[in-house]
Write a protein that holds these residues in place. Structure first.
Motif, PDB file in Angstrom:
ATOM      1  N   TYR A   1       4.762  13.873  49.144  1.00 52.72           N
ATOM      2  CA  TYR A   1       4.824  12.418  48.996  1.00 52.72           C
ATOM      3  C   TYR A   1       5.702  11.802  50.077  1.00 52.72           C
ATOM      4  O   TYR A   1       5.381  10.763  50.649  1.00 52.72           O
ATOM      5  CB  TYR A   1       5.349  12.058  47.598  1.00 52.72           C
ATOM      6  CG  TYR A   1       5.611  10.594  47.453  1.00 52.72           C
ATOM      7  CD1 TYR A   1       4.553   9.695  47.324  1.00 52.72           C
ATOM      8  CD2 TYR A   1       6.908  10.088  47.485  1.00 52.72           C
ATOM      9  CE1 TYR A   1       4.778   8.342  47.223  1.00 52.72           C
ATOM     10  CE2 TYR A   1       7.142   8.734  47.397  1.00 52.72           C
ATOM     11  CZ  TYR A   1       6.074   7.867  47.259  1.00 52.72           C
ATOM     12  OH  TYR A   1       6.300   6.520  47.177  1.00 52.72           O
TER      13      TYR A   1
ATOM     14  N   TRP B   1       7.561   5.928  38.187  1.00 51.36           N
ATOM     15  CA  TRP B   1       7.096   5.391  39.472  1.00 51.36           C
ATOM     16  C   TRP B   1       6.047   6.316  40.082  1.00 51.36           C
ATOM     17  O   TRP B   1       5.073   5.883  40.686  1.00 51.36           O
ATOM     18  CB  TRP B   1       8.261   5.190  40.456  1.00 51.36           C
ATOM     19  CG  TRP B   1       8.905   6.470  40.919  1.00 51.36           C
ATOM     20  CD1 TRP B   1       9.969   7.096  40.330  1.00 51.36           C
ATOM     21  CD2 TRP B   1       8.511   7.288  42.023  1.00 51.36           C
ATOM     22  NE1 TRP B   1      10.254   8.262  41.011  1.00 51.36           N
ATOM     23  CE2 TRP B   1       9.390   8.406  42.060  1.00 51.36           C
ATOM     24  CE3 TRP B   1       7.510   7.204  42.995  1.00 51.36           C
ATOM     25  CZ2 TRP B   1       9.287   9.426  43.021  1.00 51.36           C
ATOM     26  CZ3 TRP B   1       7.412   8.215  43.948  1.00 51.36           C
ATOM     27  CH2 TRP B   1       8.296   9.300  43.952  1.00 51.36           C
TER      28      TRP B   1
ATOM     29  N   LYS C   1       2.776   6.130  38.177  1.00 49.49           N
ATOM     30  CA  LYS C   1       2.093   4.903  38.619  1.00 49.49           C
ATOM     31  C   LYS C   1       1.332   5.147  39.927  1.00 49.49           C
ATOM     32  O   LYS C   1       0.166   4.786  40.071  1.00 49.49           O
ATOM     33  CB  LYS C   1       3.167   3.823  38.818  1.00 49.49           C
ATOM     34  CG  LYS C   1       2.679   2.418  38.826  1.00 49.49           C
ATOM     35  CD  LYS C   1       3.885   1.480  38.791  1.00 49.49           C
ATOM     36  CE  LYS C   1       3.477   0.044  39.023  1.00 49.49           C
ATOM     37  NZ  LYS C   1       4.661  -0.849  38.963  1.00 49.49           N
ATOM     38  N   LYS C   2       2.019   5.780  40.848  1.00 51.80           N
ATOM     39  CA  LYS C   2       1.424   6.054  42.153  1.00 51.80           C
ATOM     40  C   LYS C   2       0.277   7.055  42.032  1.00 51.80           C
ATOM     41  O   LYS C   2      -0.744   6.936  42.697  1.00 51.80           O
ATOM     42  CB  LYS C   2       2.507   6.570  43.108  1.00 51.80           C
ATOM     43  CG  LYS C   2       2.169   6.344  44.539  1.00 51.80           C
ATOM     44  CD  LYS C   2       3.388   5.996  45.389  1.00 51.80           C
ATOM     45  CE  LYS C   2       3.854   4.576  45.183  1.00 51.80           C
ATOM     46  NZ  LYS C   2       4.872   4.110  46.117  1.00 51.80           N
TER      47      LYS C   2
ATOM     48  N   ARG D   1      -2.771   5.378  40.767  1.00 48.95           N
ATOM     49  CA  ARG D   1      -3.400   4.505  41.759  1.00 48.95           C
ATOM     50  C   ARG D   1      -4.129   5.306  42.828  1.00 48.95           C
ATOM     51  O   ARG D   1      -5.186   4.909  43.311  1.00 48.95           O
ATOM     52  CB  ARG D   1      -2.331   3.616  42.406  1.00 48.95           C
ATOM     53  CG  ARG D   1      -2.916   2.392  43.069  1.00 48.95           C
ATOM     54  CD  ARG D   1      -1.859   1.333  43.345  1.00 48.95           C
ATOM     55  NE  ARG D   1      -0.825   1.826  44.231  1.00 48.95           N
ATOM     56  CZ  ARG D   1       0.484   1.610  44.044  1.00 48.95           C
ATOM     57  NH1 ARG D   1       0.904   0.935  42.998  1.00 48.95           N
ATOM     58  NH2 ARG D   1       1.362   2.084  44.899  1.00 48.95           N
ATOM     59  N   THR D   2      -3.540   6.445  43.200  1.00 46.73           N
ATOM     60  CA  THR D   2      -4.083   7.177  44.348  1.00 46.73           C
ATOM     61  C   THR D   2      -4.930   8.385  43.952  1.00 46.73           C
ATOM     62  O   THR D   2      -5.651   8.929  44.776  1.00 46.73           O
ATOM     63  CB  THR D   2      -2.930   7.707  45.234  1.00 46.73           C
ATOM     64  OG1 THR D   2      -2.134   8.611  44.454  1.00 46.73           O
ATOM     65  CG2 THR D   2      -2.064   6.566  45.745  1.00 46.73           C
TER      66      THR D   2
END
Lengths: 200, 200
Positions: A73, B189, B192-193, B196-197
């Motif tokens: 990441y 967090w 969440k990422k 989304r990805t």
């Protein structure tokens, strides 16, 4: 005048490695400096009764999955080093010895030591490896090598480690912002918010 | 069809309480449901060798400082309950018993149980306290009370706890997104990422 952000870490702590760029970024965004503070996490583990991540059942498996994921990441190089964990006295002593003369070079050395261990997976336990890394930062090997076994240099690291325990550093990485404690690489969002708001 | 986010927790885990609103918010933002999965964290601690936060020197002090700080940040009510930690069999059994009939009511009950313990500081160990909380969600006390000592209901919680250990749930809260594991309230967090990805 603002006080610097204190970044307490052990050179053998994967999440400290993974936090080293981000804490500088967060500090820069707030117009602050970062003071790097290596210590011996083992001394804290003695107090808390904790063990190194990978020696803990279940949690070790999670860490083995998570660290490379965080590294991907962050787009940071990652190799699980073997051996892990290691004794980081030589690297930490070198850090403080260099820092007395030149904090910028000390930070450069710390980044390079972290990259050597977690980026390339090279054991940084031996004094000669540490001296070589420092040489890459223009630190004179002939001066550093004897310093690593100098009683005063050893004591400096002992004092910092005692300070960590005394101030409640319960793991690594650990941050202080104007005296306020934050534990864990995942808390940098809160450090950021604390810097912006002055706390809540 | 998307799979729900799994939210594994213990009713006695402060960081699980502190994550309960945020995980719903993150899920909603991604058009996902949240499946709440209480389990007995003590069973995981047996495997990992961990101890409850406040029983760990240094780390306990940090948690005592940090939990109210996170609660203030999230604007959630906070009281350090005494006793802490507690055995949460009654609350967790009630949850699964209610969930069989009505997952929405089960979630409502879970939030209320969390709020009672960490918001008001009221001990939710006793079955009668749990039954009262459930009654506030229109769950029939006369049906729930005997269910809490029903062998099948007990077994359901044992099975979920075994599932947690089996699937590598190393602490609480713990989340799964399409099978990917995330540990800790501070990892939302990343959840969440990931949502989304689709991961990295």
């Amino acid at each position: 005048m603002t006080t610097p952000i204190e970044f307490w870490f052990d050179f053998s702590s994967p999440y400290s490695y993974l936090a080293m760029d981000k804490v500088e970024e967060v500090a820069q965004g707030a117009g602050r400096e970062v003071v790097w503070r290596p210590f011996l996490l083992g001394a804290v583990f003695k107090e808390t009764g904790n063990r190194p991540l990978t020696q803990q059942p279940i949690k070790g498996d999670y860490a083995r999955h998570d660290c490379p994921r965080v590294a991907r990441y962050l787009d940071m190089p990652w190799t699980w080093p073997d051996p892990f964990p290691i004794a980081t006295m030589a690297a930490a002593r070198a850090y403080y010895w260099i820092e007395r003369e030149d904090p910028d070079t000390a930070r450069k050395f710390a980044r390079l030591a972290f990259n050597t261990y977690f980026g390339k997976g090279i054991d940084i336990t031996p004094a000669e490896v540490v001296v070589n890394i420092a040489a890459g930062c223009n630190v004179d090997p002939a001066a550093l090598e004897p310093a690593l076994s100098d009683p005063a240099v050893k004591q400096a690291l002992k004092d910092r480690t005692a300070e960590a325990v005394e101030r409640g550093v319960c793991g690594a990485p650990f941050f202080f912002v104007d005296g306020e404690p934050f534990w864990g690489s995942d808390r940098l969002w809160m450090v950021k918010k604390w810097l912006r708001t002055g706390g809540w």
